[in-house]
Design a protein around this motif. Structure first.
Motif: not given
Length: 223
Positions: A56-72, A91-99
């Protein structure tokens, strides 16, 4: 992506009979060294076994949880659920794999599902270009009816063994290194390889490291 292209239009009809009891595993990769003019079709797709690859060329929407952990203080890890959020890519080129993940109420194991994705990723990288799956951006699970997306938090090594900072323990480490250098070369190489296996297995699993060793093709790492 699901909000821009109906997710059901991307899925082979043979995968599911009952969408209300089905879900897919979807992984998005950044593609580099391509421009919009390289896409001769608007959204080409191919099937690689039980994985559908969409380019796909364009932009993708997704759910992200990479920042949910915080260190005290003392690196105590807390979860900030407000950081579980929807994101849009540039915006750019993307490869999406689904299974398929759950098919008509029957769920595959996580390892089996991941292996399907890994094999497809390997086919694309080895037979086309590593740049077609240059960087994994997200990994989501999408329930199909109603549409509901979940994602994965970062993984951490969990062990109940605290670091030992006693002088005797640190001296043991130093002495081990000295003893290692004194071994015959063939034995030294075996110990070093074992340590590399162990270290790599903590973050990517032993299979991934062994495959990397074999791909080098010179055999020296496995002596």
């Amino acid at each position: 992506m699901a909000g821009k292209t109906p997710i059901m239009s991307l899925i082979p009809s043979s995968w599911f009979n009952d969408p209300t009891k089905s879900s897919i595993w979807i992984v998005g990769y950044r593609m580099v060294q391509v421009a919009q003019e390289n896409f001769t079709q608007s959204q080409p797709m191919i099937d690689l076994g039980d994985v559908r690859a969409i380019f796909n060329y364009g932009s993708l929407s997704y759910m992200d949880a990479s920042n949910i952990f915080e260190f005290e203080q003392d690196h105590v890890r807390n979860i900030n659920y407000s950081k579980f959020e929807s994101k849009d890519t540039n915006v750019g080129g993307w490869t999406i794999l689904i299974t398929p993940y759950m098919s008509d109420g029957v769920q595959r194991s996580e390892s089996e599902t991941r292996n399907s994705i890994i094999v497809a990723e390997g086919i694309l990288s080895a037979l086309n270009s590593p740049n077609i799956v240059y960087e994994k951006i997200y990994e989501n699970i999408v329930e199909l009816s109603p549409i509901k997306t979940s994602t994965f938090s970062p993984t951490f090594l969990t062990t109940n063994q605290p670091p030992n900072l006693q002088a005797s323990a640190l001296q043991l480490l130093s002495q081990f290194s000295v003893n290692l250098q004194a071994l015959p070369e063939n034995m030294q190489n075996r110990v070093i390889l074992s340590l590399r296996w162990y270290s790599k297995s903590l973050v990517q699993g032993l299979d991934g490291f062994l495959t990397g060793c074999q791909a080098k093709g010179n055999g020296t790492d496995l002596e």
